[in-house]
Write an enzyme that holds these catalytic residues in place. Structure first.
Site, PDB file in Angstrom:
ATOM      1  N   PHE A 113      45.180  53.488  39.648  1.00  0.00           N
ATOM      2  CA  PHE A 113      45.880  52.540  39.682  1.00  0.00           C
ATOM      3  C   PHE A 113      47.183  52.556  39.460  1.00  0.00           C
ATOM      4  CE2 PHE A 113      46.765  47.993  39.205  1.00  0.00           C
ATOM      5  CZ  PHE A 113      45.900  47.584  39.912  1.00  0.00           C
ATOM      6  N   ASP A 184      41.573  55.232  31.473  1.00  0.00           N
ATOM      7  CA  ASP A 184      41.461  53.623  31.282  1.00  0.00           C
ATOM      8  C   ASP A 184      40.178  53.303  31.711  1.00  0.00           C
ATOM      9  OD1 ASP A 184      42.186  51.394  32.962  1.00  0.00           O
ATOM     10  OD2 ASP A 184      43.597  51.890  33.166  1.00  0.00           O
ATOM     11  N   TYR A 209      38.409  41.546  33.118  1.00  0.00           N
ATOM     12  CA  TYR A 209      38.538  40.098  33.706  1.00  0.00           C
ATOM     13  C   TYR A 209      37.817  40.465  35.723  1.00  0.00           C
ATOM     14  CZ  TYR A 209      42.816  42.682  35.478  1.00  0.00           C
ATOM     15  OH  TYR A 209      44.148  43.235  35.898  1.00  0.00           O
ATOM     16  N   LYS A 210      37.419  41.794  35.109  1.00  0.00           N
ATOM     17  CA  LYS A 210      37.015  42.637  35.640  1.00  0.00           C
ATOM     18  C   LYS A 210      35.099  42.621  35.484  1.00  0.00           C
ATOM     19  CE  LYS A 210      40.484  44.924  37.862  1.00  0.00           C
ATOM     20  NZ  LYS A 210      41.315  46.168  37.132  1.00  0.00           N
ATOM     21  N   ARG A 356      36.459  46.995  50.218  1.00  0.00           N
ATOM     22  CA  ARG A 356      35.227  47.722  48.780  1.00  0.00           C
ATOM     23  C   ARG A 356      34.468  46.784  48.730  1.00  0.00           C
ATOM     24  NH1 ARG A 356      39.381  48.001  43.612  1.00  0.00           N
ATOM     25  NH2 ARG A 356      39.047  45.687  44.279  1.00  0.00           N
TER      26      ARG A 356
END
Ligand SMILES: *Cc1c(COP(=O)(O)O)cnc(C)c1O
Length: 397
Positions: A113, A184, A209-210, A356
């Site tokens: 990312f 990560d 938060y995912k 996605r």
């Protein structure tokens, strides 16, 4: 008690919505609204500053860290919460670099990312010690573990394609080369089984938060292998990572253990929301979750390939090499995703052309997958995406 998935009643999902974006922002778990409202009135409202002690606010980062730790195979008191993932990345990275002062390479891959790469670039510039960020293709990570690598900073699951690294193999390769391993887990925690203790990596970070449904702005987590936690040097030497914050000494002395990775005041309201949100995992077996995630993803791939020939699979076909999300490439992917969202089938878009879809077995089932593809096939076959309204780009995609 083990539960059978899905557990949709543990979430407040809008009626009729098919939510395939839990990989980006998890939905609202039932009970969070009330618990946060109660917390605001009964603790903040009634106790004011006394809340730090009587309501345990100061202990929250470690307490909630232990809830997260259970999902990622971390021993008790090896994870603390706070800040955002970008901050936790730079903390872990800086600590890892200090462990290998004679090496100058940070190894990452092109599937990482951007924020992780940006934080590494910023740190390198500020250290001004000649460090280099070396970015290789994901398939080349293990072979790229040369003896100049100080820290291997790798995100397990690729945010675009869902391609997944083998944590054990990569960690072994890094450590065999004498490098420090930093994982990560942004798209892993709550998505796939992770066993940090067995993996043996030095550091891990992730967000909540995912797949952990902590809500927008929920704090990040950081793990330090317990044998190292008393020895690492914190980059961000804030007062709450001090050994005695309320002694207000003029000189920083790191707290023992993982507490030294705290920085400043914890986000108490966000942590309260996350602490309640973690209850959705009660009785959930991560191997069951993984099996259900692969069933849903495989079904989605088969259905899309059968009914939407316009799209091209951009994720690994082999489920063992995929996290909990599936992406398809389509030239008009942005507009097609806008058309899907207009029908309350929520996924997202990643430039240049990826549609996605996240598969979260806590609240998505087979019928949802079929209905989502019904809409997708209709949008593609009728060219419903081909209107100006669906081409207009928003700030957040
Ligand atoms: C989501 C994500 C981030 C976001 O970082 P924040 O600081 O929480 O905004 C960073 N890294 C990875 C790998 C991610 O997937």
């Amino acid at each position: 008690m083990p539960v059978t998935l899905p557990v949709k009643d543990r979430f407040e999902l809008p009626d009729g919505m098919i939510y395939l974006d839990g990989n980006s922002l998890g939905p609202l778990p039932r009970g969070v609204k009330q618990a946060v409202a109660d917390m605001i009135s009964d603790q903040w409202g009634a106790h004011l500053i006394k809340g730090w002690n009587i309501d345990g606010w100061m202990a929250q980062p470690l307490r909630v860290g232990n809830l997260v730790g259970r999902l990622v195979g971390a021993a008790p008191d090896t994870i603390t919460m706070g800040d955002t993932l970008s901050i936790k990345v730079v903390q872990a990275l800086a600590a890892g670099l200090r462990m290998r002062p004679d090496r100058k390479v940070i190894l990452s891959d092109s599937g990482n990312f951007p924020s992780d790469l940006y934080m590494a670039q910023g740190l390198i510039a500020h250290l001004a010690q000649g460090h280099e960020l070396r970015i290789v293709a994901p398939e080349e990570v293990e072979a790229a573990m040369t003896d100049d690598v100080a820290v291997a900073m790798i995100t397990q699951v690729d945010y675009r394609s869902g391609r997944m690294h083998d944590m054990t193999a990569v960690t072994n390769a890094a450590q065999a080369a004498g490098a420090v391993m930093l994982w990560d887990l942004a798209h892993s925690a709550g998505a796939v089984p992770v066993d940090l203790a067995t993996c043996g990596c030095e550091f891990a970070v992730g967000c909540t938060y995912k797949y952990l449904n902590g809500g927008p702005g929920a704090p990040a987590f950081i793990y330090v292998r317990p044998d190292l936690a008393d020895r690492i040097d914190p980059l961000l030497s804030g007062w709450l990572g001090h050994d005695a914050p309320f002694a207000f000494e003029a000189t920083y002395r790191p707290a023992p253990g993982i507490e030294r990775m705290r920085v400043g005041t914890p986000p108490v309201l966000q942590l309260a929301a996350l602490e309640v949100a973690m209850q959705v995992w009660d009785g959930v077996d991560m191997d069951d979750l993984r099996a259900a995630s692969l069933r849903l993803s495989d079904l989605f791939i088969a259905q899309v390939e059968d009914r939407c020939p316009q799209l091209t699979l951009a994720s690994p076909r082999d489920g063992a090499r995929r996290g909990s999300q599936v992406s398809f490439a389509f030239e008009h992917g942005y507009a097609a995703m806008q058309a899907l969202i207009a029908r309350d089938v929520i996924g997202d878009f990643r430039a240049p052309n990826l549609m996605r879809f996240g598969f979260t077995p806590l609240y998505v089932d087979e019928a949802d997958v079929i209905r989502a593809v019904d809409h997708l096939a209709d949008i593609l076959n009728q060219r419903i995406w081909d209107t100006p309204a669906f081409q207009k780009t928003s700030r957040v995609t």
